[in-house]
Design a protein around this motif. Structure first.
Motif, short mmCIF file in Angstrom:
data_model
loop_
_atom_site.label_atom_id
_atom_site.label_comp_id
_atom_site.label_asym_id
_atom_site.label_seq_id
_atom_site.Cartn_x
_atom_site.Cartn_y
_atom_site.Cartn_z
N THR A 38 0.85 -1.27 -0.29
CA THR A 38 0.04 -0.07 0.11
C THR A 38 0.89 0.81 -0.41
O THR A 38 2.36 0.50 0.64
N HIS A 43 -2.47 5.97 4.78
CA HIS A 43 -2.93 4.44 4.60
C HIS A 43 -2.60 3.54 5.99
O HIS A 43 -1.90 4.29 6.36
N LYS A 45 -1.95 1.26 6.91
CA LYS A 45 -0.51 0.19 6.42
C LYS A 45 0.31 1.60 6.78
O LYS A 45 1.49 0.30 7.20
N SER A 95 -2.59 -9.03 4.38
CA SER A 95 -3.57 -9.04 4.73
C SER A 95 -4.25 -10.49 5.46
O SER A 95 -3.38 -11.51 4.44
N ASN A 150 -7.34 -2.32 9.10
CA ASN A 150 -7.30 -1.35 8.10
C ASN A 150 -9.12 -1.03 8.52
O ASN A 150 -9.29 0.20 8.85
N ASN A 218 -8.17 2.35 0.99
CA ASN A 218 -7.10 1.22 0.36
C ASN A 218 -8.46 2.24 -1.38
O ASN A 218 -7.43 2.49 -2.48
N ALA A 276 -6.77 3.57 12.65
CA ALA A 276 -7.24 3.27 11.28
C ALA A 276 -8.55 3.72 10.83
O ALA A 276 -9.14 4.15 9.76
N ASN A 280 -9.55 6.27 7.86
CA ASN A 280 -10.58 5.36 6.99
C ASN A 280 -11.33 6.63 6.34
O ASN A 280 -12.02 6.77 5.60
#
Length: 339
Positions: A38, A43, A45, A95, A150, A218, A276, A280
């Motif tokens: 990624t 992000h 991660k 993942s 995530n 993502n 996280a 997002n």
């Protein structure tokens, strides 16, 4: 320890930025490589990997130095497993869906609507039962140092999707050969095509595939929404990562140094996982701000999705382990995501 206050302060003040740039290792330090597929910034991660590297580089300054490579620059996930085994790579965070070759139990995270949200999944990942998952991966030669969050996956396609059958006849990218993911798409009348993460945008742009499933982070950082008609806010499965190393690397360390690598991974997971969800949600807003289209399902529409996928849980419960699945269901029902 100075590191503890430094890491926590950096995380709390700037949750969307890495604590420090871990590049620029000294010539007398042993360089360790950390590969992620990624983006590094923006992000969950990538941010966690950079934070871990910065923390290790501060604590073990003069002895070890971690360099982080993002966007599959060094390896994709499949190549990463091989590189870890061969000693060419030291850390990765695939993942949870990518561990099918080592344990069927990880396929639990591909079960649709098993978790109501990412905090419910994290509650399960902190339970004693998760040791079963960690032990099987560790026994395959990849010790699990921590679990990183995530968020929830959303569907997108070249057609707007409000109901499970709206994309019937299309081909969607999948990240693994999971039979559960195949069953989900079959229920929707969709053909799966396995592609590495680095190839998804080009495949969507060219029409090689017409849809995909992913988290807001993502979808936003790779701009998938720009080549899709809309993103459906389905929140149908959880996407998390297992931060792993190789047994050969851990065995090469003295006990004190090994403890630094292991304990720091747990601390970073505790700190970064708290942000996280926030990250997002910010990326979701970024999509809207860039004129991306997000479809919010009505309660009736959402129930139609849940009903369509409900038989899949019962079908795959035996292969994953009935007790493990039932534990996840129970913890999801009992979890207080705001506690």
């Amino acid at each position: 320890m100075k590191f503890l206050s430094t890491l926590v302060a950096a995380t709390l003040v700037a949750p969307f930025m890495a604590a420090a740039d871990p590049t620029g290792c000294d010539g007398n330090e042993e360089v360790l490589k950390f590969s992620v597929v990624t983006s590094l910034k923006g992000h969950p991660k990538g941010e966690a990997a950079m934070t871990y590297a910065a923390a290790i580089n501060e604590q073990l300054n003069g002895s070890y130095c971690i360099e982080v490579y993002g966007n599959s620059e060094l390896y994709d996930d499949a190549e990463g497993f091989v590189a870890l085994e061969q000693g060419d790579l030291h850390f990765a965070a695939p993942s949870l869906a990518k561990f099918g070759d080592y344990t069927q139990k990880m396929d639990l995270f591909n079960l649709p609507f098993l978790f109501d949200g990412p905090l419910h999944a994290l509650e399960f990942l902190q339970s004693d039962e998760v040791e079963q998952l960690s032990d099987e991966v560790t026994n395959a030669g990849f010790p699990v140092l921590s679990y990183w969050s995530n968020g929830m996956r959303q569907f997108s396609a070249t057609v707007p999707m409000r109901r499970p059958g709206d994309a019937e006849g299309l081909t969607f990218r999948v990240s693994s050969s999971s039979p559960i993911t195949a069953a989900v798409l079959d229920t929707m009348g969709i053909t799966p095509k396995k592609l590495s993460f680095s190839k998804v945008y080009d495949a969507l742009a060219s029409g090689e595939v017409q849809g995909q499933e992913n988290t807001w982070a993502n979808i936003a950082t790779k701009e998938f929404y720009r080549v899709q008609a809309a993103v459906t806010e389905s929140n149908h499965t959880y996407l998390g990562y297992a931060m792993i190393t190789s047994q050969r690397f851990l065995d090469s360390l003295d006990p004190e140094t090994r403890a630094v690598f292991v304990d720091t991974a747990k601390l970073v997971a505790h700190e970064r996982n708290r942000f996280a969800f926030e990250l997002n949600q910010q990326q979701r807003q970024n999509i809207l701000d860039d004129d991306g289209i997000i479809l919010r399902l009505t309660p009736t529409e959402m129930q139609e999705w849940r009903d369509a996928f409900a038989p899949i849980l019962e079908r795959f419960k035996p292969s994953i382990g009935a007790e493990l699945v039932e534990t996840a269901v129970r913890i999801n029902a009992e979890a207080d995501p705001f506690n």
